[in-house]
Design a protein around this motif. Structure first.
Motif, short mmCIF file in Angstrom:
data_model
loop_
_atom_site.label_atom_id
_atom_site.label_comp_id
_atom_site.label_asym_id
_atom_site.label_seq_id
_atom_site.Cartn_x
_atom_site.Cartn_y
_atom_site.Cartn_z
N LEU A 56 -34.82 -43.80 -23.74
CA LEU A 56 -34.62 -42.85 -22.66
C LEU A 56 -35.65 -43.08 -21.56
O LEU A 56 -36.67 -43.76 -21.75
CB LEU A 56 -34.75 -41.42 -23.19
CG LEU A 56 -33.88 -41.04 -24.40
CD1 LEU A 56 -34.09 -39.58 -24.76
CD2 LEU A 56 -32.42 -41.33 -24.13
N ASP A 57 -35.40 -42.48 -20.38
CA ASP A 57 -36.32 -42.63 -19.27
C ASP A 57 -37.68 -42.02 -19.56
O ASP A 57 -38.69 -42.41 -18.95
CB ASP A 57 -35.74 -41.96 -18.01
CG ASP A 57 -34.58 -42.77 -17.44
OD1 ASP A 57 -34.42 -43.95 -17.83
OD2 ASP A 57 -33.82 -42.21 -16.61
N ASN A 58 -37.75 -41.05 -20.45
CA ASN A 58 -39.03 -40.43 -20.78
C ASN A 58 -39.81 -41.20 -21.84
O ASN A 58 -40.83 -40.73 -22.33
CB ASN A 58 -38.82 -38.99 -21.24
CG ASN A 58 -37.91 -38.89 -22.45
OD1 ASN A 58 -37.60 -39.88 -23.10
ND2 ASN A 58 -37.47 -37.68 -22.74
N GLY A 59 -39.32 -42.38 -22.23
CA GLY A 59 -40.03 -43.22 -23.19
C GLY A 59 -39.62 -43.03 -24.62
O GLY A 59 -40.08 -43.78 -25.50
N MET A 60 -38.78 -42.05 -24.91
CA MET A 60 -38.33 -41.83 -26.28
C MET A 60 -37.30 -42.88 -26.70
O MET A 60 -36.47 -43.31 -25.89
CB MET A 60 -37.69 -40.45 -26.43
CG MET A 60 -38.67 -39.31 -26.44
SD MET A 60 -37.81 -37.75 -26.76
CE MET A 60 -39.21 -36.65 -26.93
N SER A 89 -41.43 -41.88 -30.56
CA SER A 89 -42.24 -42.33 -29.44
C SER A 89 -43.66 -42.54 -29.95
O SER A 89 -44.04 -42.02 -31.01
CB SER A 89 -42.24 -41.31 -28.29
OG SER A 89 -43.03 -40.18 -28.63
N ASP A 90 -44.45 -43.30 -29.21
CA ASP A 90 -45.83 -43.57 -29.63
C ASP A 90 -46.65 -42.29 -29.69
O ASP A 90 -47.54 -42.16 -30.52
CB ASP A 90 -46.48 -44.57 -28.68
CG ASP A 90 -45.87 -45.95 -28.76
OD1 ASP A 90 -45.24 -46.25 -29.80
OD2 ASP A 90 -46.00 -46.73 -27.79
N LEU A 125 -39.21 -38.97 -36.02
CA LEU A 125 -38.48 -37.93 -36.73
C LEU A 125 -37.10 -38.44 -37.10
O LEU A 125 -36.38 -38.97 -36.25
CB LEU A 125 -38.36 -36.66 -35.89
CG LEU A 125 -37.67 -35.47 -36.56
CD1 LEU A 125 -38.34 -34.17 -36.15
CD2 LEU A 125 -36.18 -35.43 -36.19
N VAL A 126 -36.75 -38.31 -38.39
CA VAL A 126 -35.43 -38.72 -38.87
C VAL A 126 -34.69 -37.48 -39.35
O VAL A 126 -35.15 -36.78 -40.26
CB VAL A 126 -35.54 -39.73 -40.02
CG1 VAL A 126 -34.14 -40.14 -40.49
CG2 VAL A 126 -36.34 -40.96 -39.59
N PHE A 127 -33.55 -37.20 -38.72
CA PHE A 127 -32.69 -36.10 -39.16
C PHE A 127 -31.51 -36.71 -39.90
O PHE A 127 -30.75 -37.51 -39.34
CB PHE A 127 -32.20 -35.28 -37.97
CG PHE A 127 -31.23 -34.20 -38.36
CD1 PHE A 127 -31.69 -32.98 -38.83
CD2 PHE A 127 -29.86 -34.41 -38.28
CE1 PHE A 127 -30.80 -31.98 -39.22
CE2 PHE A 127 -28.96 -33.42 -38.65
CZ PHE A 127 -29.44 -32.20 -39.13
N THR A 147 -42.78 -38.66 -39.46
CA THR A 147 -43.98 -39.49 -39.62
C THR A 147 -44.86 -39.32 -38.40
O THR A 147 -44.41 -39.54 -37.26
CB THR A 147 -43.61 -40.97 -39.79
OG1 THR A 147 -42.76 -41.11 -40.93
CG2 THR A 147 -44.86 -41.81 -39.98
N LEU A 148 -46.09 -38.90 -38.61
CA LEU A 148 -47.00 -38.63 -37.51
C LEU A 148 -47.34 -39.92 -36.77
O LEU A 148 -47.25 -41.02 -37.32
CB LEU A 148 -48.29 -37.99 -38.02
CG LEU A 148 -48.27 -36.48 -38.28
CD1 LEU A 148 -47.38 -36.14 -39.45
CD2 LEU A 148 -49.69 -35.97 -38.52
N PRO A 149 -47.80 -39.80 -35.50
CA PRO A 149 -48.28 -40.98 -34.79
C PRO A 149 -49.49 -41.57 -35.52
O PRO A 149 -50.15 -40.89 -36.32
CB PRO A 149 -48.70 -40.42 -33.42
CG PRO A 149 -48.06 -39.10 -33.32
CD PRO A 149 -47.87 -38.58 -34.70
#
Length: 362
Positions: A94-98, A138-139, A144-146, A195-197
């Motif tokens: 995405l444009d927001n980096g996600m 994202s970094d 997150l896995v749903f 999973t945390l960054p």
């Protein structure tokens, strides 16, 4: 547990806000490029409205396998089988980096009933739909896995035995035995694994959430994985087991340790399922030793031991396997033994199994 739930809530809130803020700027059509399938009609149909161009690919495999069982009350003949599973996956940024990705599995042997009549429809059958999930990462926010189906808790994501769950080979072996299973904290449908960054090199921290269901509370779990020393992998996890009563509730803890030195890898694992009813408790201990003879050839020996509740006899399993890979083809062979499979010393609970298979990557 409260801190884990708060972290998951904050993560969802951040994702939701990001989507709302950017939604007004997103216009367009995804042109889903179907890879590895030469079906023009299918490619033309997989077009949907979205904000970003993405792609959908299909992965599968070609394999041929043969296997056989033997035992005092089982002398089954040889059977043949082939792979029948396809995994559809797509991803985009995405444009927001996600980064967002989706996975959907088609499998003829899925556990969904084939008709709406549960009295006549067999479990398994020919229903094709299997596990599916959406991953957002994202970094800065982590991953997150749903999972709509086929998800993992923080513990079930790492509780496979070192020897490769040998016991599962004998569960329902040609109808001779049943009820061999590893008890775990499987979260079921619509679960979340986060999973945390990265907090430090070599350390990964994950948390899971199982939504509240009929007659039971929600459940949380966490896991730690450390790979900061060359050749070493160490993991630990704990997850709630929520039953419909206090007697059926408790937790599952698991640890995993492996060390690779040159061509040799030694692995040990343990999974402890503990609830209020002692008869339902179970502990699975396992180890395996693998030796890479050449780049193409490797051999493994491993054992599983299952202690169950108050049963005086442990179920014991062993395996020796070998695989050879050359030019995209892998030939594998294994021999397995199961003793006291239903936790008694009766001779009709002892079985042997062999298998030979070939798989092809292209």
């Amino acid at each position: 547990k409260k801190s884990i739930k708060i972290a998951i809530y904050q993560f969802f809130s951040a994702i939701y806000s990001a989507f709302i803020i950017n939604n007004n700027n997103y216009k367009g059509v995804i042109n889903m490029n179907i890879k590895k399938i030469g079906l023009t009609a299918l490619a033309a149909s997989l077009v949907s409205v979205s904000a970003h161009a993405g792609s959908v690919s299909v992965a599968g495999g070609a394999s041929i396998n043969t296997e056989g069982y033997s035992g005092e009350n089982l002398n089954a003949g040889t059977t043949f089988s082939m792979g029948n599973q396809l995994t559809f996956s797509g991803s985009g940024e995405l444009d927001n980096g996600m980064n967002v990705s989706i996975s959907f599995v088609l499998d003829q042997g899925d556990d969904t009933k084939t008709t709406t009549n549960s009295a006549t429809a067999p479990s398994g059958g020919t229903a094709p739909f299997d596990s599916h999930s959406v991953t957002v990462s994202s970094d800065e926010l982590g991953t997150l896995v749903f999972s709509g189906e086929g998800g993992s808790s923080a513990t079930t994501a790492m509780d496979a035995s070192a020897a490769g769950n040998i016991w599962d080979t004998f569960d329902g072996a040609r109808g001779a035995i049943t009820a061999i299973a590893q008890k775990d904290t499987g979260p079921g449908d619509n679960s979340v694994l986060y999973t945390l960054p990265s907090l430090m090199d070599g350390l990964a921290i994950s948390a899971s959430y199982q939504p509240q269901g009929s007659g039971r509370e929600s459940a949380t779990g966490y896991s730690l994985a450390y790979t900061g020393i060359e050749g070493l992998t160490a993991k630990y996890s704990s997850t709630d087991e929520v039953g419909t009563t206090v007697a059926l509730s408790g937790d599952q803890t698991a640890w995993h340790a492996s060390y690779a030195y040159g061509p040799v890898t030694v692995t040990a694992t343990n999974s402890d399922f503990d609830v209020g009813t002692a008869a339902s408790d179970q502990e699975l201990s396992s180890f395996a030793i693998s030796y890479t003879i050449t780049d193409e050839l490797s051999v493994t020996y491993g054992e599983d031991t299952i202690e169950k509740g108050n049963d005086p006899t442990d179920a014991e399993y062993s395996v020796i396997s070998a695989s050879y890979t050359a030019g995209g083809m892998t030939i594998s062979a294994s021999m397995k033994e199961g003793e006291n499979t239903v936790h008694s010393t009766a001779t009709n609970e002892d079985f042997e199994y062999w298998s030979l298979g070939a798989s092809f990557a292209f």
